[in-house]
Design an enzyme around this catalytic site. Structure first.
Site, PDB file in Angstrom:
ATOM      1  N   ASP A  31     -69.859 -10.965  60.470  1.00 56.22           N
ATOM      2  CA  ASP A  31     -68.792 -10.285  61.221  1.00 56.22           C
ATOM      3  C   ASP A  31     -67.799 -11.350  61.739  1.00 56.22           C
ATOM      4  O   ASP A  31     -68.218 -12.274  62.454  1.00 56.22           O
ATOM      5  CB  ASP A  31     -69.435  -9.539  62.399  1.00 56.22           C
ATOM      6  CG  ASP A  31     -68.406  -8.800  63.251  1.00 56.22           C
ATOM      7  OD1 ASP A  31     -67.195  -8.955  63.004  1.00 56.22           O
ATOM      8  OD2 ASP A  31     -68.839  -8.080  64.170  1.00 56.22           O
ATOM      9  N   GLU A  81     -68.931 -41.144  64.662  1.00 52.64           N
ATOM     10  CA  GLU A  81     -70.267 -40.960  64.123  1.00 52.64           C
ATOM     11  C   GLU A  81     -70.185 -40.584  62.648  1.00 52.64           C
ATOM     12  O   GLU A  81     -71.150 -40.121  62.060  1.00 52.64           O
ATOM     13  CB  GLU A  81     -71.069 -39.936  64.921  1.00 52.64           C
ATOM     14  CG  GLU A  81     -70.422 -38.583  65.057  1.00 52.64           C
ATOM     15  CD  GLU A  81     -71.246 -37.620  65.911  1.00 52.64           C
ATOM     16  OE1 GLU A  81     -72.368 -37.319  65.509  1.00 52.64           O
ATOM     17  OE2 GLU A  81     -70.743 -37.173  66.958  1.00 52.64           O
ATOM     18  N   CYS A 113     -71.062 -37.728  69.989  1.00 54.32           N
ATOM     19  CA  CYS A 113     -69.727 -37.373  70.494  1.00 54.32           C
ATOM     20  C   CYS A 113     -69.359 -38.095  71.784  1.00 54.32           C
ATOM     21  O   CYS A 113     -68.249 -37.954  72.279  1.00 54.32           O
ATOM     22  CB  CYS A 113     -69.644 -35.859  70.707  1.00 54.32           C
ATOM     23  SG  CYS A 113     -70.123 -34.914  69.259  1.00 54.32           S
ATOM     24  N   THR A 154     -68.590 -24.354  62.806  1.00 51.10           N
ATOM     25  CA  THR A 154     -68.239 -25.298  63.880  1.00 51.10           C
ATOM     26  C   THR A 154     -67.893 -26.671  63.309  1.00 51.10           C
ATOM     27  O   THR A 154     -67.896 -27.656  64.021  1.00 51.10           O
ATOM     28  CB  THR A 154     -69.374 -25.422  64.927  1.00 51.10           C
ATOM     29  OG1 THR A 154     -70.516 -26.048  64.321  1.00 51.10           O
ATOM     30  CG2 THR A 154     -69.775 -24.075  65.477  1.00 51.10           C
ATOM     31  N   SER A 203     -79.329 -28.072  71.335  1.00 49.13           N
ATOM     32  CA  SER A 203     -78.213 -28.939  71.746  1.00 49.13           C
ATOM     33  C   SER A 203     -77.349 -28.236  72.787  1.00 49.13           C
ATOM     34  O   SER A 203     -76.863 -28.869  73.730  1.00 49.13           O
ATOM     35  CB  SER A 203     -77.384 -29.394  70.543  1.00 49.13           C
ATOM     36  OG  SER A 203     -76.581 -28.351  70.049  1.00 49.13           O
ATOM     37  N   HIS A 235     -66.468 -31.410  76.596  1.00 49.80           N
ATOM     38  CA  HIS A 235     -66.693 -31.667  75.167  1.00 49.80           C
ATOM     39  C   HIS A 235     -66.635 -30.332  74.422  1.00 49.80           C
ATOM     40  O   HIS A 235     -67.168 -29.325  74.887  1.00 49.80           O
ATOM     41  CB  HIS A 235     -68.044 -32.354  74.966  1.00 49.80           C
ATOM     42  CG  HIS A 235     -68.463 -32.405  73.535  1.00 49.80           C
ATOM     43  ND1 HIS A 235     -67.637 -32.892  72.549  1.00 49.80           N
ATOM     44  CD2 HIS A 235     -69.603 -31.998  72.909  1.00 49.80           C
ATOM     45  CE1 HIS A 235     -68.246 -32.785  71.387  1.00 49.80           C
ATOM     46  NE2 HIS A 235     -69.444 -32.249  71.575  1.00 49.80           N
ATOM     47  N   LYS A 244     -68.634 -21.436  78.508  1.00 52.29           N
ATOM     48  CA  LYS A 244     -69.952 -21.242  79.116  1.00 52.29           C
ATOM     49  C   LYS A 244     -70.221 -22.317  80.165  1.00 52.29           C
ATOM     50  O   LYS A 244     -70.710 -22.024  81.261  1.00 52.29           O
ATOM     51  CB  LYS A 244     -71.043 -21.342  78.056  1.00 52.29           C
ATOM     52  CG  LYS A 244     -71.140 -20.180  77.145  1.00 52.29           C
ATOM     53  CD  LYS A 244     -72.346 -20.385  76.257  1.00 52.29           C
ATOM     54  CE  LYS A 244     -72.452 -19.267  75.248  1.00 52.29           C
ATOM     55  NZ  LYS A 244     -73.735 -19.278  74.570  1.00 52.29           N
ATOM     56  N   ASN A 288     -64.468 -28.819  65.500  1.00 54.81           N
ATOM     57  CA  ASN A 288     -65.086 -29.950  66.200  1.00 54.81           C
ATOM     58  C   ASN A 288     -64.598 -31.273  65.616  1.00 54.81           C
ATOM     59  O   ASN A 288     -64.530 -31.431  64.392  1.00 54.81           O
ATOM     60  CB  ASN A 288     -66.613 -29.849  66.054  1.00 54.81           C
ATOM     61  CG  ASN A 288     -67.363 -30.752  67.034  1.00 54.81           C
ATOM     62  OD1 ASN A 288     -66.751 -31.507  67.782  1.00 54.81           O
ATOM     63  ND2 ASN A 288     -68.679 -30.650  67.019  1.00 54.81           N
ATOM     64  N   SER A 321     -74.992 -35.791  71.567  1.00 56.48           N
ATOM     65  CA  SER A 321     -76.376 -35.454  71.265  1.00 56.48           C
ATOM     66  C   SER A 321     -77.232 -36.703  71.155  1.00 56.48           C
ATOM     67  O   SER A 321     -76.753 -37.792  70.850  1.00 56.48           O
ATOM     68  CB  SER A 321     -76.447 -34.676  69.951  1.00 56.48           C
ATOM     69  OG  SER A 321     -75.894 -33.395  70.121  1.00 56.48           O
TER      70      SER A 321
HETATM   71  N1  COA Z   1     -69.266 -10.490  67.778  1.00 53.01           N
HETATM   72  C1  COA Z   1     -69.160 -11.293  68.850  1.00 53.01           C
HETATM   73  N2  COA Z   1     -70.051 -12.295  69.134  1.00 53.01           N
HETATM   74  C2  COA Z   1     -71.083 -12.450  68.297  1.00 53.01           C
HETATM   75  C3  COA Z   1     -71.266 -11.624  67.163  1.00 53.01           C
HETATM   76  C4  COA Z   1     -70.302 -10.597  66.929  1.00 53.01           C
HETATM   77  N3  COA Z   1     -70.403  -9.788  65.869  1.00 53.01           N
HETATM   78  N4  COA Z   1     -72.377 -12.019  66.532  1.00 53.01           N
HETATM   79  C5  COA Z   1     -72.896 -13.062  67.233  1.00 53.01           C
HETATM   80  N5  COA Z   1     -72.101 -13.333  68.300  1.00 53.01           N
HETATM   81  C6  COA Z   1     -72.272 -14.388  69.297  1.00 53.01           C
HETATM   82  C7  COA Z   1     -73.694 -14.560  69.729  1.00 53.01           C
HETATM   83  O1  COA Z   1     -74.052 -13.605  70.733  1.00 53.01           O
HETATM   84  C8  COA Z   1     -73.679 -15.980  70.242  1.00 53.01           C
HETATM   85  O2  COA Z   1     -73.113 -16.026  71.538  1.00 53.01           O
HETATM   86  P1  COA Z   1     -74.059 -16.366  72.829  1.00 53.01           P
HETATM   87  O3  COA Z   1     -74.734 -17.652  72.569  1.00 53.01           O
HETATM   88  O4  COA Z   1     -73.070 -16.457  73.932  1.00 53.01           O
HETATM   89  O5  COA Z   1     -75.007 -15.217  72.941  1.00 53.01           O
HETATM   90  C9  COA Z   1     -72.685 -16.672  69.303  1.00 53.01           C
HETATM   91  O6  COA Z   1     -71.932 -15.628  68.703  1.00 53.01           O
HETATM   92  C10 COA Z   1     -73.370 -17.518  68.238  1.00 53.01           C
HETATM   93  O7  COA Z   1     -74.227 -16.707  67.499  1.00 53.01           O
HETATM   94  P2  COA Z   1     -75.810 -17.045  67.347  1.00 53.01           P
HETATM   95  O8  COA Z   1     -76.356 -16.099  66.337  1.00 53.01           O
HETATM   96  O9  COA Z   1     -76.467 -17.082  68.674  1.00 53.01           O
HETATM   97  O10 COA Z   1     -75.885 -18.533  66.871  1.00 53.01           O
HETATM   98  P3  COA Z   1     -75.907 -19.176  65.407  1.00 53.01           P
HETATM   99  O11 COA Z   1     -77.289 -19.139  64.877  1.00 53.01           O
HETATM  100  O12 COA Z   1     -74.825 -18.627  64.547  1.00 53.01           O
HETATM  101  O13 COA Z   1     -75.530 -20.704  65.761  1.00 53.01           O
HETATM  102  C11 COA Z   1     -74.604 -22.583  66.882  1.00 53.01           C
HETATM  103  C12 COA Z   1     -74.531 -21.066  66.681  1.00 53.01           C
HETATM  104  C13 COA Z   1     -73.542 -23.030  67.849  1.00 53.01           C
HETATM  105  C14 COA Z   1     -75.995 -22.953  67.439  1.00 53.01           C
HETATM  106  C15 COA Z   1     -74.389 -23.233  65.485  1.00 53.01           C
HETATM  107  O14 COA Z   1     -73.069 -22.950  65.057  1.00 53.01           O
HETATM  108  C16 COA Z   1     -74.620 -24.711  65.477  1.00 53.01           C
HETATM  109  O15 COA Z   1     -75.736 -25.173  65.296  1.00 53.01           O
HETATM  110  N6  COA Z   1     -73.525 -25.534  65.625  1.00 53.01           N
HETATM  111  C17 COA Z   1     -73.612 -26.964  65.598  1.00 53.01           C
HETATM  112  C18 COA Z   1     -74.220 -27.583  66.846  1.00 53.01           C
HETATM  113  C19 COA Z   1     -73.394 -27.409  68.064  1.00 53.01           C
HETATM  114  O16 COA Z   1     -72.202 -27.165  67.996  1.00 53.01           O
HETATM  115  N7  COA Z   1     -74.027 -27.562  69.240  1.00 53.01           N
HETATM  116  C20 COA Z   1     -73.334 -27.389  70.515  1.00 53.01           C
HETATM  117  C21 COA Z   1     -73.698 -28.384  71.572  1.00 53.01           C
HETATM  118  S1  COA Z   1     -73.171 -30.032  71.189  1.00 53.01           S
END
Ligand code: COA
Length: 430
Positions: A31, A81, A113, A154, A203, A235, A244, A288, A321
């Site tokens: 979606d 990195e 980062c 991302t 993370s 960051h 958040k 990113n 990280s």
């Molecule tokens: N409409 C609106 N929001 C939606 C959605 C939809 N149809 N489907 C999912 N979402 C939201 C989820 O609720 C979640 O938000 P929340 O955490 O506030 O609840 C968000 O979208 C991400 O979805 P989720 O399924 O929880 O995570 P994911 O498995 O897709 O992974 C990351 C998300 C960020 C963990 C992943 O992209 C990642 O590993 N990124 C690299 C690491 C990173 O950036 N780390 C951050 C700290 S440095």
């Protein structure tokens, strides 16, 4: 004028190509609201084969250093990195491409980062001890997680260049810092891997937990409170992460460690606190840029704020990280707007070329052979500088126009690499 250390100039460059995340969502059967609202991202920058962290960094720095004398810099620091060499500092290429004096120190800094922030703090200490000298700090990264992975939306790329001096016309860094380090495995990239390994949820938790640690240490040392800050830059692995973090800080740091759910926050996309909103604009479309991303956020805030921020205090949270984090603040200099590159930055982003998901995937998988042959890179749109190819395991860089026109006869075309052109990117399995 009181002596103060800080940032005298700041400019950024991303790449000339991007993918629209709605189209990526379609291609992945996701979606589109997940990327747009769940992550807060609209598009991501993609580097063509003839750009890397060196060209991104040098192109970011070029307009900025042209305002200074070539011999004003004692150190070029390069934070990344996604380095191109395990031994040679990328700062050496950058100093050369920018035509800075050879009477100059160079170093490459690494801590995910966060390395740009430790670079900034070291540069500030340096100019305090050498008040007439300057440091050029370049942070540059290409975020890669892999096709079809949760981290894919991302990804992104970008570089930010900053001049650090005792006459800072952009930002005075005047606060003590709160900092924190812990040995954890939330994101890492072994030397043998082109993509990072990441436990994304872990993370995000660590990001919020270290925000609490560093904020508490910062408050203890500085005596400043949340209300003493007019803006915040966090960051930016993706912009929702900053929302958040900010919501938790605003609500009181005591609740941060209890998890990363959304309860008690505004519905996504409806209301972004004006204290962070302008800082998110660039990241939403570049994605990113790891070590550069916090400072891309600062650039975005300064460039896009309608309000004159002169005299306003900005809080900064840096997270890398592994992990290491820092909270500090700075005060925007009066008259800072004349130092910015607002028009150039907006034009750069507007003039990017959209890639189809298929073409992005080809670019993602592109590799030059690493057998020591002579391999020119295919010509794409780049910034001022270009990675022209590999010759005997040596990377060749130069001005984009000169290398695009000249490199083939000079480098000597290998049959396989010469076949790589235009949209017909040859992919190399890893
Ligand atoms: N409409 C609106 N929001 C939606 C959605 C939809 N149809 N489907 C999912 N979402 C939201 C989820 O609720 C979640 O938000 P929340 O955490 O506030 O609840 C968000 O979208 C991400 O979805 P989720 O399924 O929880 O995570 P994911 O498995 O897709 O992974 C990351 C998300 C960020 C963990 C992943 O992209 C990642 O590993 N990124 C690299 C690491 C990173 O950036 N780390 C951050 C700290 S440095």
């Amino acid at each position: 004028m009181a002596m103060a250390a800080g940032i005298d100039g700041i400019s950024f460059y991303s790449s000339q190509y991007f993918v629209d995340l709605r189209k990526l969502a379609d291609a992945r059967g996701v979606d589109p609201a997940k990327y747009a609202e769940g992550l807060g991202q609209l598009s991501m920058g993609v580097v063509p084969p003839d750009e890397d962290v060196i060209t991104l960094g040098a192109s970011a720095a070029a307009p900025l250093v042209s305002r200074y004398q070539a011999d004003e810099f004692d150190i070029v620091m390069f934070a990344t990195e996604s380095g191109v060499d395990e031994s040679k500092a990328g700062a050496i290429y950058i100093r050369h491409l920018l035509g800075l004096s050879r009477e100059c120190r160079v170093v490459e800094l690494k801590q995910a980062c966060y390395s740009s922030t430790v670079g900034l703090q070291l540069a500030l200490s340096y100019v305090r001890a050498h008040p007439n000298r300057k440091v050029l700090l370049v942070a540059s990264d290409i975020a890669r997680y892999g096709l079809g992975t949760p981290g894919e939306p991302t990804q992104g790329c970008g570089a930010v260049a900053m001049v650090v001096s005792m006459q800072p016309r952009v930002l005075v860094v005047d606060s003590p810092s709160g900092y924190y380090t812990e040995d954890v495995m939330d994101f890492w990239r072994p030397c043998y891997s082109n993509e990072a390994f990441v436990d994304g949820k872990f993370s995000a938790k660590l990001y919020l937990a270290t925000l609490e640690h560093t904020w508490n240490a910062y408050v203890r040392k500085s005596g400043l409170k949340f209300e003493d800050h007019d803006r915040f830059c966090y960051h930016l692995p993706f912009s929702r992460m900053a929302e958040k973090a900010h919501a938790r800080l605003a609500a009181g740091v005591g609740s941060i460690v209890n998890g990363a759910n959304r309860s008690g926050e505004d519905p996504p996309g409806l209301s972004v606190d004006p204290r962070i909103a302008d800082g998110l604009i660039y990241n939403r479309v570049t994605g990113n840029s790891y070590s550069a991303s916090l400072y891309l956020g600062l650039t975005s805030l300064l460039d896009n704020s309608r309000e004159d921020l002169g005299g306003k205090r900005i809080g900064f949270f840096s997270y890398g990280s592994g992990c290491s984090a820092e909270f500090y603040s700075g005060t925007v200099s009066t008259g800072y707007r004349s130092q910015l590159f607002v028009e150039e930055h907006h034009q750069h982003l507007q003039r990017r070329t959209e890639l189809s998901v298929i073409d992005y995937e080809k670019m993602f998988q592109f590799r030059l052979p690493t057998d020591g042959g002579n391999y020119p890179t295919p010509n794409y749109r780049t910034g001022r500088f270009r990675f022209a190819g590999l010759v005997n395991h040596k990377r060749i860089y130069g001005e984009a126009e000169a290398t695009a026109a000249r490199v083939s006869p000079h480098v000597g075309i290998n049959g396989a690499a010469a076949a790589i052109s235009g949209q017909e990117l040859r992919t190399h399995d890893r």
